[in-house]
Design a protein around this motif. Sequence first.
Motif, PDB file in Angstrom:
ATOM      1  N   LYS A  91     144.874   2.327  -1.820  1.00 56.86           N
ATOM      2  CA  LYS A  91     145.415   3.552  -1.222  1.00 56.86           C
ATOM      3  C   LYS A  91     144.491   4.098  -0.131  1.00 56.86           C
ATOM      4  N   HIS A  92     143.218   3.670  -0.144  1.00 53.69           N
ATOM      5  CA  HIS A  92     142.273   4.108   0.878  1.00 53.69           C
ATOM      6  C   HIS A  92     142.297   3.213   2.125  1.00 53.69           C
ATOM      7  N   VAL A  93     142.980   2.074   2.029  1.00 55.35           N
ATOM      8  CA  VAL A  93     142.997   1.117   3.134  1.00 55.35           C
ATOM      9  C   VAL A  93     144.167   1.441   4.066  1.00 55.35           C
ATOM     10  N   ALA A 242     133.056   7.844   2.339  1.00 61.07           N
ATOM     11  CA  ALA A 242     133.973   8.359   1.313  1.00 61.07           C
ATOM     12  C   ALA A 242     134.967   9.381   1.854  1.00 61.07           C
ATOM     13  N   GLN A 243     134.480  10.406   2.558  1.00 61.28           N
ATOM     14  CA  GLN A 243     135.388  11.449   3.027  1.00 61.28           C
ATOM     15  C   GLN A 243     136.370  10.907   4.055  1.00 61.28           C
ATOM     16  N   ARG A 244     135.880  10.052   4.935  1.00 59.74           N
ATOM     17  CA  ARG A 244     136.770   9.451   5.933  1.00 59.74           C
ATOM     18  C   ARG A 244     137.826   8.576   5.266  1.00 59.74           C
ATOM     19  N   MET A 245     137.419   7.816   4.238  1.00 57.95           N
ATOM     20  CA  MET A 245     138.377   6.969   3.533  1.00 57.95           C
ATOM     21  C   MET A 245     139.410   7.814   2.799  1.00 57.95           C
ATOM     22  N   THR A 246     138.966   8.920   2.229  1.00 63.11           N
ATOM     23  CA  THR A 246     139.858   9.783   1.465  1.00 63.11           C
ATOM     24  C   THR A 246     140.959  10.372   2.335  1.00 63.11           C
ATOM     25  N   ILE A 247     140.618  10.781   3.549  1.00 62.12           N
ATOM     26  CA  ILE A 247     141.621  11.394   4.427  1.00 62.12           C
ATOM     27  C   ILE A 247     142.334  10.350   5.296  1.00 62.12           C
ATOM     28  N   GLY A 248     141.983   9.076   5.113  1.00 67.31           N
ATOM     29  CA  GLY A 248     142.683   8.002   5.813  1.00 67.31           C
ATOM     30  C   GLY A 248     142.348   7.883   7.280  1.00 67.31           C
TER      31      GLY A 248
END
Length: 288
Positions: A91-93, A242-248
């Motif tokens: 879901k993070h990709v 992490a934060q960048r991956m979380t918000i896509g």
Amino acid sequence: INGTPVHYDSFINNLLSNYAKAEKRKEDFAWTVKTYKAIDQQGNALWDSWFPNKKLEEKKKFYQDSGSPQKFYQEYMMEVQSADDSIFSMKHVKFWEGTHVFDEATQMNTLVIDGDAIPVNVFAGVDPATDSIRRDSDYSVIMIVAVDENNNIYVLDYVRERGLPILGIPGDGKDGIVDKMYNLAKIYHPSLYVVEDTTMSRPLFQSLMAESRRRNDFSVRWREEKPGTRQSKLDRIQGVLAQRMTIGSIKIKKSHYDLQHEIVTFGPRMAHDDTIDALAYAVKYAHP
């Protein structure tokens, strides 16, 4: 016993893990352990006449398109990761499709996505396997990313190879890390290379300085970055991504199989972290 590890806590994987620990400590081990990965350390297919690289790439794509890229590495490369340990998931990709263009007249980088030209800045991260122990087992990775005005990160390209020397030998047809940094700079024109700084990587920085003078080319700009210990390294990578991956906001291409695999298996017991580490270096100082 003949088998493939299918779970992190499986009997086969425990054998592999304990054997690797014994080897590192130079201790005797009760079992004779032999591993045969579908692709060897030089990138050659184990059984070329039956399963050539082209077919293995098709298998990679199959698992990627099925939403389980880690399955290829489990089934064909004997690399497994506990889902409980994995920090990121599919879901993070996020994916992007488009092309990179550098305008020589304006000296500007742009991405063309769905017909729109988006101005971007380009940055690069380098995780070199420079010491004699790591060079043949780990990958040297050079990661190229672009960032737009909305702080979206687009992975443009990366080099991921084992056994790379610092500099290539003229005439042998093989480039080294420094050569590849200059080659990529001619295509993508990154504002900055962030390069992992360890005791064993000092010759890399010396070669960069020497090559700049020899080539009379000072377009490759870099800064040195300390990696930290193993645990702080994972914390560092997670802190950057992490934060960048979380918000896509980090987007990769569907052909970036190795990076996708390292994202979804990222954790304390992952097999390789070279590609995601280079991504963290590239992203750390990236800005619109």
